[in-house]
Design a protein around this motif. Structure first.
Motif, mmCIF file in Angstrom:
data_model
loop_
_atom_site.group_PDB
_atom_site.id
_atom_site.type_symbol
_atom_site.label_atom_id
_atom_site.label_comp_id
_atom_site.label_asym_id
_atom_site.label_seq_id
_atom_site.Cartn_x
_atom_site.Cartn_y
_atom_site.Cartn_z
ATOM 1 N N VAL A 22 11.784 5.232 17.450
ATOM 2 C CA VAL A 22 12.307 6.360 16.681
ATOM 3 C C VAL A 22 12.958 5.864 15.398
ATOM 4 C CG1 VAL A 22 14.085 8.161 16.704
ATOM 5 C CG2 VAL A 22 12.677 7.796 18.712
ATOM 6 N N GLU A 23 12.690 6.559 14.296
ATOM 7 C CA GLU A 23 13.370 6.310 13.022
ATOM 8 C C GLU A 23 14.222 7.529 12.700
ATOM 9 O OE1 GLU A 23 12.507 5.468 8.309
ATOM 10 O OE2 GLU A 23 10.885 6.197 9.568
ATOM 11 N N THR A 74 18.062 3.875 10.701
ATOM 12 C CA THR A 74 18.144 3.177 11.981
ATOM 13 C C THR A 74 16.864 3.387 12.782
ATOM 14 O OG1 THR A 74 20.544 3.490 12.072
ATOM 15 C CG2 THR A 74 19.446 3.002 14.155
ATOM 16 N N VAL A 75 16.366 2.323 13.385
ATOM 17 C CA VAL A 75 15.196 2.407 14.260
ATOM 18 C C VAL A 75 15.631 1.952 15.648
ATOM 19 C CG1 VAL A 75 12.884 1.497 14.742
ATOM 20 C CG2 VAL A 75 13.581 1.990 12.378
ATOM 21 N N ARG A 76 15.321 2.760 16.636
ATOM 22 C CA ARG A 76 15.668 2.431 18.023
ATOM 23 C C ARG A 76 14.489 2.696 18.940
ATOM 24 N NH1 ARG A 76 21.778 4.603 19.097
ATOM 25 N NH2 ARG A 76 22.812 2.941 17.991
ATOM 26 N N GLU A 77 14.477 1.986 20.045
ATOM 27 C CA GLU A 77 13.457 2.194 21.065
ATOM 28 C C GLU A 77 14.087 2.943 22.230
ATOM 29 O OE1 GLU A 77 10.387 -0.380 23.847
ATOM 30 O OE2 GLU A 77 11.363 -1.320 22.142
ATOM 31 N N TYR A 78 13.370 3.943 22.739
ATOM 32 C CA TYR A 78 13.841 4.732 23.874
ATOM 33 C C TYR A 78 12.821 4.654 25.011
ATOM 34 C CZ TYR A 78 17.469 6.751 20.950
ATOM 35 O OH TYR A 78 18.559 6.915 20.145
ATOM 36 N N PRO A 79 13.287 4.608 26.253
ATOM 37 C CA PRO A 79 12.383 4.477 27.403
ATOM 38 C C PRO A 79 11.787 5.815 27.845
ATOM 39 C CG PRO A 79 14.624 4.490 28.177
ATOM 40 C CD PRO A 79 14.683 4.541 26.667
ATOM 41 N N PHE A 80 11.232 6.561 26.895
ATOM 42 C CA PHE A 80 10.636 7.859 27.182
ATOM 43 C C PHE A 80 9.123 7.760 27.112
ATOM 44 C CE2 PHE A 80 14.489 9.488 24.631
ATOM 45 C CZ PHE A 80 15.323 9.404 25.722
ATOM 46 N N GLU A 81 8.451 8.609 27.877
ATOM 47 C CA GLU A 81 6.993 8.677 27.803
ATOM 48 C C GLU A 81 6.533 9.558 26.652
ATOM 49 O OE1 GLU A 81 4.971 9.529 31.418
ATOM 50 O OE2 GLU A 81 6.273 8.200 32.576
ATOM 51 N N ARG A 82 7.398 10.480 26.222
ATOM 52 C CA ARG A 82 7.059 11.355 25.096
ATOM 53 C C ARG A 82 8.317 11.637 24.277
ATOM 54 N NH1 ARG A 82 5.130 16.336 28.493
ATOM 55 N NH2 ARG A 82 5.722 15.140 30.276
ATOM 56 N N GLY A 129 7.697 16.879 13.338
ATOM 57 C CA GLY A 129 6.276 16.823 13.654
ATOM 58 C C GLY A 129 5.954 16.623 15.122
ATOM 59 N N ASP A 130 4.643 16.687 15.390
ATOM 60 C CA ASP A 130 4.155 16.595 16.763
ATOM 61 C C ASP A 130 3.478 15.266 17.076
ATOM 62 O OD1 ASP A 130 5.048 19.165 17.390
ATOM 63 O OD2 ASP A 130 3.224 20.074 16.598
ATOM 64 N N ALA A 131 3.586 14.318 16.144
ATOM 65 C CA ALA A 131 2.960 13.005 16.343
ATOM 66 C C ALA A 131 3.759 11.961 15.573
ATOM 67 C CB ALA A 131 1.515 13.028 15.854
ATOM 68 N N PRO A 132 3.709 10.705 16.001
ATOM 69 C CA PRO A 132 4.399 9.648 15.256
ATOM 70 C C PRO A 132 3.724 9.417 13.899
ATOM 71 C CG PRO A 132 3.106 8.713 17.043
ATOM 72 C CD PRO A 132 3.016 10.191 17.179
ATOM 73 N N ASP A 133 4.433 8.766 13.006
ATOM 74 C CA ASP A 133 3.896 8.423 11.691
ATOM 75 C C ASP A 133 2.609 7.617 11.864
ATOM 76 O OD1 ASP A 133 4.578 8.137 8.644
ATOM 77 O OD2 ASP A 133 3.974 6.138 9.329
ATOM 78 N N SER A 134 1.574 7.976 11.135
ATOM 79 C CA SER A 134 0.275 7.333 11.315
ATOM 80 C C SER A 134 0.243 5.881 10.849
ATOM 81 C CB SER A 134 -0.817 8.129 10.591
ATOM 82 O OG SER A 134 -0.532 8.170 9.201
ATOM 83 N N ILE A 135 1.160 5.491 9.986
ATOM 84 C CA ILE A 135 1.191 4.116 9.478
ATOM 85 C C ILE A 135 2.128 3.231 10.298
ATOM 86 C CG2 ILE A 135 1.775 2.656 7.495
ATOM 87 C CD1 ILE A 135 0.850 5.045 5.739
ATOM 88 N N THR A 136 3.358 3.698 10.528
ATOM 89 C CA THR A 136 4.359 2.872 11.218
ATOM 90 C C THR A 136 4.352 3.047 12.731
ATOM 91 O OG1 THR A 136 6.087 4.557 11.064
ATOM 92 C CG2 THR A 136 5.895 2.992 9.217
ATOM 93 N N GLY A 137 3.845 4.185 13.206
ATOM 94 C CA GLY A 137 3.870 4.472 14.640
ATOM 95 C C GLY A 137 5.228 4.956 15.127
ATOM 96 N N LEU A 138 6.168 5.167 14.202
ATOM 97 C CA LEU A 138 7.513 5.620 14.559
ATOM 98 C C LEU A 138 7.579 7.141 14.599
ATOM 99 C CD1 LEU A 138 9.589 3.324 12.175
ATOM 100 C CD2 LEU A 138 9.204 2.984 14.623
ATOM 101 N N TRP A 139 8.289 7.651 15.589
ATOM 102 C CA TRP A 139 8.610 9.073 15.595
ATOM 103 C C TRP A 139 9.772 9.260 14.641
ATOM 104 C CZ3 TRP A 139 6.111 12.997 18.040
ATOM 105 C CH2 TRP A 139 5.180 12.661 18.985
ATOM 106 N N ARG A 140 9.720 10.255 13.790
ATOM 107 C CA ARG A 140 10.797 10.505 12.827
ATOM 108 C C ARG A 140 11.658 11.672 13.292
ATOM 109 N NH1 ARG A 140 7.676 9.764 7.111
ATOM 110 N NH2 ARG A 140 7.569 7.502 7.242
ATOM 111 N N TYR A 141 12.964 11.470 13.186
ATOM 112 C CA TYR A 141 13.941 12.475 13.546
ATOM 113 C C TYR A 141 14.881 12.690 12.363
ATOM 114 C CZ TYR A 141 12.680 12.626 18.489
ATOM 115 O OH TYR A 141 12.009 12.813 19.665
#
Length: 64
Positions: free
Chosen positions: A5-6, A15-23, A46-58
């Protein structure tokens, strides 16, 4: 499985963090650490992570 997540805007901006979620959840609560007053609620963009970085944006939704 986990997601990356970004956070954009507010106290966690950049800040970029990793979360132990499936979605990706619709919103996340962020706080720097237990003794810190910097915190806020972030809403998923959005409904999908960034196509370049793979990060979900919040985006910052407001202080709590």
């Amino acid at each position: 499985m986990s997601i990356q997540v970004e956070f954009r805007g507010g106290p966690a901006d950049g800040t970029v963090r990793e979360y132990p979620f499936e979605r990706a959840l619709p919103s996340l609560y962020w706080q720097a650490d237990v003794s810190d007053d910097r915190r806020g609620v972030y809403r998923r963009e959005g409904d999908a992570p960034d196509s370049i970085t793979g990060l979900w944006r919040y985006a910052f939704g407001g202080a709590r």
